[in-house]
Design an enzyme around this catalytic site. Structure first.
Site, PDB file in Angstrom:
ATOM      1  N   PRO A   1       0.771  -1.315  -0.049  1.00 60.48           N
ATOM      2  CA  PRO A   1      -0.073  -0.054   0.224  1.00 60.48           C
ATOM      3  C   PRO A   1       0.747   1.227  -0.038  1.00 60.48           C
ATOM      4  CG  PRO A   1      -0.774  -1.515   1.634  1.00 60.48           C
ATOM      5  CD  PRO A   1       0.402  -2.200   1.131  1.00 60.48           C
ATOM      6  N   GLU A   2       0.456   2.169  -0.824  1.00 58.40           N
ATOM      7  CA  GLU A   2       1.150   3.561  -0.782  1.00 58.40           C
ATOM      8  C   GLU A   2       0.018   4.618  -0.312  1.00 58.40           C
ATOM      9  OE1 GLU A   2       3.139   4.037  -4.759  1.00 58.40           O
ATOM     10  OE2 GLU A   2       3.067   1.985  -4.963  1.00 58.40           O
TER      11      GLU A   2
END
Length: 279
Positions: free
Chosen positions: A2-3
């Site tokens: 996840p960014e």
């Protein structure tokens, strides 16, 4: 992994379910997820109310009654909500029991996720948050700031954009998209980039991340923010994951390679490497 857009999506999703609720119990089934002493973590978090939530880089930050709970999802961390009567799966490693009897369970197949408690008033001045660079929308993220940070970095810009101490929240997916929109080769040494290059990277970082946030992030492989919540930005990707697809700008084939061990998608025509700074 996840960014920033995915972490913001998780934060917004959880807010709807847990804001204002009190954690009455906590059980940890995989000790390595907790940074610090497990028993101290469990004892301190009990009876604390979740007052507000935010993000910093790729960290979720829950402001509790006395402390701040920091959570890093790493590769595959996500949250599921279950009734206490439902059996715990082997991948649910931390279980928070809320005041209404519902359980918020941290599910992490890879077991790379991390959690820690820090004093609420000092959380942004302590590690790990004080080691992070500016957020993508911070007014202090300027061309001058980036050029100063890059001036001694001979690594490819692909790798340097992943450095969380410079810009917080960019990961492998958005890195590729930002460089493509900026017409900058992922192989270009960071210390050869110009002020114009820095300006394009700032502009396109904001453009890409803001759009991804509106779309709820990118659902790639096993990532989802929580049950039933999937990102839609994968439908907007121009190059990442597009090996042998046609470049939307020039019609050439998208290529894939590895830079610093990370899969890198780019167009060799639109993103040509230049040999020296152009003033």
């Amino acid at each position: 992994m996840p960014e920033k857009p995915e972490v913001i999506t998780v934060c917004k999703t959880l807010e709807k379910r847990i804001l204002g609720k009190t954690i009455i119990n906590c059980k940890v089934y995989w000790d390595n997820i907790i940074i610090g002493k497990k028993e101290e973590f469990i004892n301190k978090i009990k009876d604390q109310k979740i007052e507000s939530m935010t993000t910093r880089g790729k960290w979720l930050v829950f402001f509790l009654t006395k402390d701040a709970l920091l959570i890093h999802l790493r590769m595959e961390g996500r949250f599921y909500f279950r009734k206490k009567s439902e059996p715990r799966s082997k991948h649910e490693h931390v279980v928070f029991t809320l005041e209404d009897g519902e359980e918020m369970r941290f599910h992490d197949v890879r077991k790379f996720g991390k959690m820690m408690l820090l004093p609420k008033q000092e959380v942004f001045s302590l590690k790990p948050l004080n080691e992070l660079g500016y957020e993508f929308d911070d007014k202090n993220l300027t061309e001058e700031y980036l050029l100063e940070k890059w001036k001694k970095k001979k690594l490819p810009i692909k790798s340097v954009l992943l450095d969380q101490s410079i810009i917080a929240g960019i990961g492998n997916i958005y890195d590729d998209e930002i460089l493509f929109l900026s017409h900058i080769s992922p192989f270009q040494p960071a210390n050869t980039l110009t002020k114009k290059d820095a300006s394009l990277i700032i502009k396109n970082t904001r453009k890409v991340l803001e759009k991804a946030i509106k779309k709820g992030g990118t659902t790639i492989k096993s990532f989802e923010s929580s049950e039933g919540v999937h990102g839609l930005f994968q439908n907007e990707l121009a190059v990442h994951g597009k090996k042998n697809d046609i470049c939307p700008l020039c019609g050439n084939k998208i290529e894939v390679t590895k830079i610093g061990g990370r899969g890198t998608y780019y167009c060799p025509i639109c993103q040509k490497k230049h040999s020296s700074k152009v003033k």
